[in-house]
Design a protein around this motif. Structure first.
Motif, mmCIF file in Angstrom:
data_model
loop_
_atom_site.group_PDB
_atom_site.id
_atom_site.type_symbol
_atom_site.label_atom_id
_atom_site.label_comp_id
_atom_site.label_asym_id
_atom_site.label_seq_id
_atom_site.Cartn_x
_atom_site.Cartn_y
_atom_site.Cartn_z
ATOM 1 N N SER A 128 20.518 15.628 23.754
ATOM 2 C CA SER A 128 20.888 14.433 22.617
ATOM 3 C C SER A 128 19.791 14.327 21.806
ATOM 4 N N CYS A 129 20.029 13.798 20.658
ATOM 5 C CA CYS A 129 19.205 13.433 19.692
ATOM 6 C C CYS A 129 18.657 12.132 20.102
ATOM 7 N N SER A 130 16.929 11.950 20.058
ATOM 8 C CA SER A 130 16.457 10.936 20.351
ATOM 9 C C SER A 130 16.659 9.826 19.478
ATOM 10 N N ALA A 131 17.070 10.060 18.389
ATOM 11 C CA ALA A 131 17.043 8.993 17.220
ATOM 12 C C ALA A 131 18.414 8.376 17.406
ATOM 13 N N CYS A 132 19.435 9.054 17.222
ATOM 14 C CA CYS A 132 20.930 8.637 17.364
ATOM 15 C C CYS A 132 21.506 8.906 18.539
ATOM 16 N N HIS A 133 20.998 9.441 19.510
ATOM 17 C CA HIS A 133 21.397 9.571 20.808
ATOM 18 C C HIS A 133 22.934 10.363 21.044
ATOM 19 N N VAL A 187 17.845 20.272 12.632
ATOM 20 C CA VAL A 187 18.222 18.745 11.882
ATOM 21 C C VAL A 187 19.398 18.440 12.577
ATOM 22 N N CYS A 188 19.264 17.254 13.024
ATOM 23 C CA CYS A 188 20.408 16.627 13.798
ATOM 24 C C CYS A 188 21.688 16.250 12.846
ATOM 25 N N PRO A 189 22.789 17.078 13.181
ATOM 26 C CA PRO A 189 23.934 16.841 12.122
ATOM 27 C C PRO A 189 24.516 15.416 11.791
ATOM 28 N N ASN A 190 24.235 14.396 12.773
ATOM 29 C CA ASN A 190 24.503 13.176 12.626
ATOM 30 C C ASN A 190 23.581 12.201 11.729
ATOM 31 N N CYS A 191 22.261 12.269 12.229
ATOM 32 C CA CYS A 191 21.368 11.286 11.290
ATOM 33 C C CYS A 191 20.240 11.868 10.567
ATOM 34 N N GLY A 192 20.470 13.446 10.801
ATOM 35 C CA GLY A 192 19.577 14.081 9.715
ATOM 36 C C GLY A 192 17.975 14.223 10.074
ATOM 37 N N VAL A 193 17.856 13.757 11.454
ATOM 38 C CA VAL A 193 16.267 13.591 11.742
ATOM 39 C C VAL A 193 15.942 14.975 12.099
ATOM 40 N N PHE A 194 14.633 15.510 12.099
ATOM 41 C CA PHE A 194 14.346 16.745 12.503
ATOM 42 C C PHE A 194 13.971 16.654 14.246
#
Ligand SMILES: [Zn+2]
Length: 124
Positions: A70-75, A94-101
Motif C-alpha cells: 500500500s501507499c504510505s501516503a493515501c493507504h 508514482v502512486c496512481p491515487n495521490c501522485g506521491v513518489f
C-alpha cells in the motif's frame, strides 16, 4: 522510472524541507540549509520538482516508502505491476491515487559467500 540517484536526491530534499521547517527563519543553519536545498533542486529534473512542490506546499513529503503493498501516503492498495516494478533496486514509481513518489526498501541481492571447504587433517 529508474534512477537511484534521483530518488536519493528527492529523499534528501524531503528531509531538508522537514528540517528547515523546524528552524527559525534567518537562523544561520536555516540559511545554509536553504542553499543546500537550492543546490539539490538544481540537479533534479523539472518534472520531478513539479510533483515534489505540490506535496511540499502542503507540508507533506513527496516520496514515501511503500507500506507492504500500500501507499504510505493515501493507504490505497497498489497495483501488483507497480509493486513488482518497485521491487527492483533503484526503481521508484508514482502512486496512481495521490501522485506521491513511492519506493521500496530493496535489499541488494548478495550471493551467499561460500565458505571454503575445511581441509581435514589426516592424522597418521
Ligand atoms: Zn498514494
Amino acid at each position: 522510472m529508474y534512477s537511484a540517484e534521483v530518488l536519493s536526491q528527492l529523499r534528501s530534499l524531503n528531509h531538508m524541507n522537514q528540517e528547515i521547517r523546524s528552524l527559525p527563519r534567518e537562523n544561520p543553519e536555516s540559511i545554509l540549509l536553504q542553499k543546500q536545498i537550492e543546490a539539490l533542486r538544481a540537479r533534479l529534473p523539472n518534472s520531478i520538482l513539479g510533483y515534489h512542490d505540490r506535496f511540499a506546499a502542503r507540508g507533506q513529503p513527496s516520496a514515501v516508502k511503500v507500506n507492504g503493498e500500500s501507499c504510505s501516503a493515501c493507504h490505497l492498495k497498489l497495483p501488483r505491476g507497480l509493486c513488482g516494478e518497485l521491487a527492483a533496486p533503484g526503481r521508484f514509481g508514482v502512486c496512481p491515487n495521490c501522485g506521491v513518489f513511492l519506493w521500496a526498501d530493496v535489499q541488494p541481492i548478495v550471493a551467499p559467500v561460500e565458505k571454503p571447504a575445511r581441509k581435514r587433517k589426516a592424522k597418521l
